[in-house]
Design a protein around this motif. Sequence first.
Motif, PDB file in Angstrom:
ATOM      1  N   ASN A 279       0.751  -1.049  -0.542  1.00  0.00           N
ATOM      2  CA  ASN A 279      -0.119   0.012  -0.035  1.00  0.00           C
ATOM      3  C   ASN A 279       1.095   1.216  -0.369  1.00  0.00           C
ATOM      4  OD1 ASN A 279      -1.946  -1.228  -0.070  1.00  0.00           O
ATOM      5  ND2 ASN A 279      -2.605  -1.195   2.571  1.00  0.00           N
TER       6      ASN A 279
ATOM      7  N   THR B  66       1.308   2.417  -3.353  1.00  0.00           N
ATOM      8  CA  THR B  66      -0.316   2.785  -3.943  1.00  0.00           C
ATOM      9  C   THR B  66      -0.088   4.467  -3.691  1.00  0.00           C
ATOM     10  OG1 THR B  66      -1.072   0.478  -3.863  1.00  0.00           O
ATOM     11  CG2 THR B  66      -2.235   2.508  -4.227  1.00  0.00           C
ATOM     12  N   ASN B  67       0.287   4.387  -1.607  1.00  0.00           N
ATOM     13  CA  ASN B  67      -0.134   6.123  -1.323  1.00  0.00           C
ATOM     14  C   ASN B  67       1.356   6.874  -1.885  1.00  0.00           C
ATOM     15  OD1 ASN B  67      -1.899   4.921   0.523  1.00  0.00           O
ATOM     16  ND2 ASN B  67       0.090   4.217   1.999  1.00  0.00           N
TER      17      ASN B  67
ATOM     18  N   GLY C 296      -0.273   6.625  -6.096  1.00  0.00           N
ATOM     19  CA  GLY C 296      -1.682   6.870  -6.374  1.00  0.00           C
ATOM     20  C   GLY C 296      -2.256   5.241  -7.138  1.00  0.00           C
ATOM     21  N   ASP C 297      -2.838   5.527  -7.447  1.00  0.00           N
ATOM     22  CA  ASP C 297      -4.097   3.930  -8.098  1.00  0.00           C
ATOM     23  C   ASP C 297      -3.096   3.130  -9.172  1.00  0.00           C
ATOM     24  OD1 ASP C 297      -5.425   3.676  -5.709  1.00  0.00           O
ATOM     25  OD2 ASP C 297      -7.207   4.746  -7.549  1.00  0.00           O
TER      26      ASP C 297
ATOM     27  N   ARG D  35      -2.223   1.649 -12.370  1.00  0.00           N
ATOM     28  CA  ARG D  35      -3.399   1.101 -14.093  1.00  0.00           C
ATOM     29  C   ARG D  35      -4.491   0.263 -13.578  1.00  0.00           C
ATOM     30  NH1 ARG D  35      -1.577  -0.177 -19.187  1.00  0.00           N
ATOM     31  NH2 ARG D  35      -2.922   0.258 -20.633  1.00  0.00           N
ATOM     32  N   THR D  36      -5.110   0.046 -14.333  1.00  0.00           N
ATOM     33  CA  THR D  36      -6.687  -0.897 -13.930  1.00  0.00           C
ATOM     34  C   THR D  36      -5.680  -1.966 -15.931  1.00  0.00           C
ATOM     35  OG1 THR D  36      -7.706  -0.069 -13.484  1.00  0.00           O
ATOM     36  CG2 THR D  36      -9.123  -1.779 -14.700  1.00  0.00           C
TER      37      THR D  36
ATOM     38  N   LYS E 261      -4.432  10.961 -16.882  1.00  0.00           N
ATOM     39  CA  LYS E 261      -3.611   9.014 -15.992  1.00  0.00           C
ATOM     40  C   LYS E 261      -2.548   8.364 -16.954  1.00  0.00           C
ATOM     41  CE  LYS E 261      -6.963   7.052 -13.019  1.00  0.00           C
ATOM     42  NZ  LYS E 261      -8.597   5.618 -13.074  1.00  0.00           N
TER      43      LYS E 261
ATOM     44  N   ASN F 216     -13.501   0.987 -11.112  1.00  0.00           N
ATOM     45  CA  ASN F 216     -13.142   0.454 -10.591  1.00  0.00           C
ATOM     46  C   ASN F 216     -12.180   0.163 -10.574  1.00  0.00           C
ATOM     47  OD1 ASN F 216     -12.675  -1.843  -8.584  1.00  0.00           O
ATOM     48  ND2 ASN F 216     -14.994  -1.886  -8.675  1.00  0.00           N
ATOM     49  N   ASN F 217     -10.343  -0.246  -9.835  1.00  0.00           N
ATOM     50  CA  ASN F 217      -9.356  -0.205  -9.870  1.00  0.00           C
ATOM     51  C   ASN F 217      -8.941  -1.179  -9.849  1.00  0.00           C
ATOM     52  OD1 ASN F 217      -7.735   1.385 -11.365  1.00  0.00           O
ATOM     53  ND2 ASN F 217      -8.470   3.566  -9.693  1.00  0.00           N
ATOM     54  N   SER F 218      -9.463  -2.706  -8.917  1.00  0.00           N
ATOM     55  CA  SER F 218      -8.907  -3.578  -8.795  1.00  0.00           C
ATOM     56  C   SER F 218      -9.286  -4.895  -9.387  1.00  0.00           C
ATOM     57  CB  SER F 218      -9.824  -3.566  -6.846  1.00  0.00           C
ATOM     58  OG  SER F 218     -11.148  -3.869  -7.762  1.00  0.00           O
TER      59      SER F 218
END
Lengths: 581, 243
Positions: A248, A251-252, A255-256, A258-259, A275, B85-87
């Motif tokens: 995490n 990620t902190n 950021g998120d 990539r999907t 993004k 959603n990003n998961s």
Amino acid sequence: MNKYVLGISCYFHDSSVSLVKNGKIISAVQEERFTGIKGDSSFPSRSIEWCLNSNNLKISDINYIVFYEKPLKKFLRILNSSIEYFPKSRSFFVSQMKRWLSEKIWTKTNIVKKLKFSSDKILFCQHHLSHASSIYYTNNLSHSCIMVNDGIGEDQSFSIWSGEKNKIKLLDEILFPKSLGLFYSTMTSFLGHQINEGENKVMSMSAYGNNSLDNKLNKVISISDKNIFHQNMDYFEYQFSLYNNFSNKLTNLLGDPRTPNTEFLNKDLVLLSDKSKKYANIAYSTQKITEDIIERQSNHAYEIFPSDNMCLSGGVHLNCKANNESFKNSKFKNIYINFCPSDSGGSIGASLWAWNNVIEKNENILNQDVYLGPSFDNDFIEETLKDLKINYTKFNTYKELLSDASNYLLKNKIICWFQGKLEFGKRALGNRSILARPDNKKLSQKINNEIKNRESFQPFASSVLYEKAEEYFDIDSKFKNSYKYMSVVAYDNKKNTNKLSGVLHVDNSCRIQLVEETDNTLYYNLIKNFFHLSNIPLLLNTSLNLKGEPIVDNPIKAISTFLRSNCDLMYIGNFKIYKND
Amino acid sequence: MTSFNFKSIFKTINKKNNSLNNQESDFLNNFGLAEFGSALDMLAAAELTTTNKLKKGYLNHAIDEFRHAQLFFKHAKNLINNSNNNSANVSGVAEIGERIRYLNFIGEKPIYSELNELDFINFVMISEAAAEKYFTKLSNNKNFNSETRALFSLIAKEEGHHVLYAKKELEKRRKSGVKGIYKSYLYIKWFRFKTDLLSNTRKIWTKIGDLILALIFFIFIPINKIFFKKNYKFNTYDPRSMI
Ligand SMILES: [Fe+2]
Ligand SMILES: [Fe+2]
Ligand SMILES: [Fe+2]
């Protein structure tokens, strides 16, 4: 009497087998080519069967079987991680133990049982030594420094070796969990790509970014004067987790993640959103720090073992951009990177190591052939085409075939090219390829979107006539032994940019394969024929396979690929087949 | 579709009662991988068969299955692109390979080489009929949006065609006096049942194994953590040793 060594690499990723006869590799193939499962890691039964049958051998003819790593040493490293990261390591421990206890730990027993082979003739090379051997023993070098960089072997992630008079010795190493390769893989999964597959996509994405996130990435990994680089393990979880590579904390910081499968560029090939910009910058900094670290590694290697030659192996050196950037100012005069730096090359390295160190000591070896897999004669191909009721044109001479193919290339046709022996390794080097003219951006976009279903930011490689390369690219003589395997990028030298529009990346680089007539006569002559017609001495070359599939091995897989693709024609042996039949 | 472990994915997805796009896309990807695995089975049959007349049929069947796989992958991708959603999971390429093997129960050798031609045709007929039945059910499940259901129904229809081809082949054989067709049918029923059983037993053993390993983890690892010294350097290399 002939002596044979069979090298095996499996149970991790990309299983393969190689067969050495009297010190020379005569056959080698990856299991994925037979099973159709990309990166297949299972025991390479089919490859072994093929290696033996195609050389008319029985298993009893084999003098030694060599496995490419030391399984128990790796097992101890995994136990050690489980202990060190207790109790976070629970699910890691459970899933690793399941894999190990059901299969990996019985490697020797499995080989004995499956192949009915005597256990005292089974040898085990070390993972990094297999890598080092796969490059050192395939080049006839009496003196060379060797550097191995990968995700992880048994416990080494980086090592420096000396190669002198056919003997390889360990000089320095970096041990798990610190690993440049695993850092890159972690960032690969952060950027939404598959590990051991999408690393080159990170490299491609990086060309769209800038250095604005360098400072943040430096908190994760940075150059260090003392021990080459420093890696802050708080940002990672791979050391105790099989499925999460980053924590995490990463990620902190960034950021998120990539999907996967989300768009990155718009239709005009410009970054789609803020993004996308962020991910491009992450890729940029990842690539840049990797290049800087490799440069530092190489300087360190030169300090402890100065030589004119540097041999590189390990999956990290599939990064053809880093290979160029990190070594362009290097003190080493010749850089050797061949066709099998990743783990599939482990079988090649292990078998050559055994030959040179256990069986025959002190024999010089030179084997640069990459075309080591199955081939099919024209009679077999014709019979297959007839069985499948596919209409075809037969050429009586290769001259006719070459002139036909180059004419269609000139007319902007996309062709499948299936000739001779299957190449070993990740790159299609002209025997199992999809080819097109290199100066048509629309054509390359079509191959990306409609044929290979790749992401729109992925560039194409090109195969260039050796003697013409300097008219198009900045060629560095240091890499002359690596260009032929598509191991290094070269930059457009602005003399003929308009002829390269389909193969240049946004940063004006191109992964090139320099082709000499002696390497692959037929392929060389195809490019040459095309050159006579078009005045362009190169072709766009991408592997003959569709998304998620390995390069094809045989005519049926080739035909299946061709029929499902939007390619216009296929040249297979002496035959041509069309789409609408 | 020759997938064995298909039944369990089917059961899970059929229970779906919300519209979490990511979860749905994971399921669709699994279907895609299962279809991909059966394409490999059919391709292997096309490569290995010595009945030349069947080569083309097997190849066409493989091409259909590859297309099914792509339809599922594409639909899954669309769902992801339309959600915020990003998961979504990223697997390594090796895990995907393992997944394909698991879903289709692919062993070291292709299934074709473990059966004779007649058995294989029966195998195709029975497996395709099962797939047709499951996909038809899914296409009637109102919890899926209309596009997903349309996809299920298209696939069901095509699996139905595969059943018909296999039936036709068997019929041809019956007419030409080939004996043992029904016996082969029963054998395949038994073969599938046995493999299903094996697969389910394996799942149970896996769960028991997990428990035992977790127990070992909580008992032995802490003890080792206290006493274990990180020291496993081996400086002499014995080429015969696994260590
Ligand atoms: Fe490696
Ligand atoms: Fe089907
Ligand atoms: Fe299907």
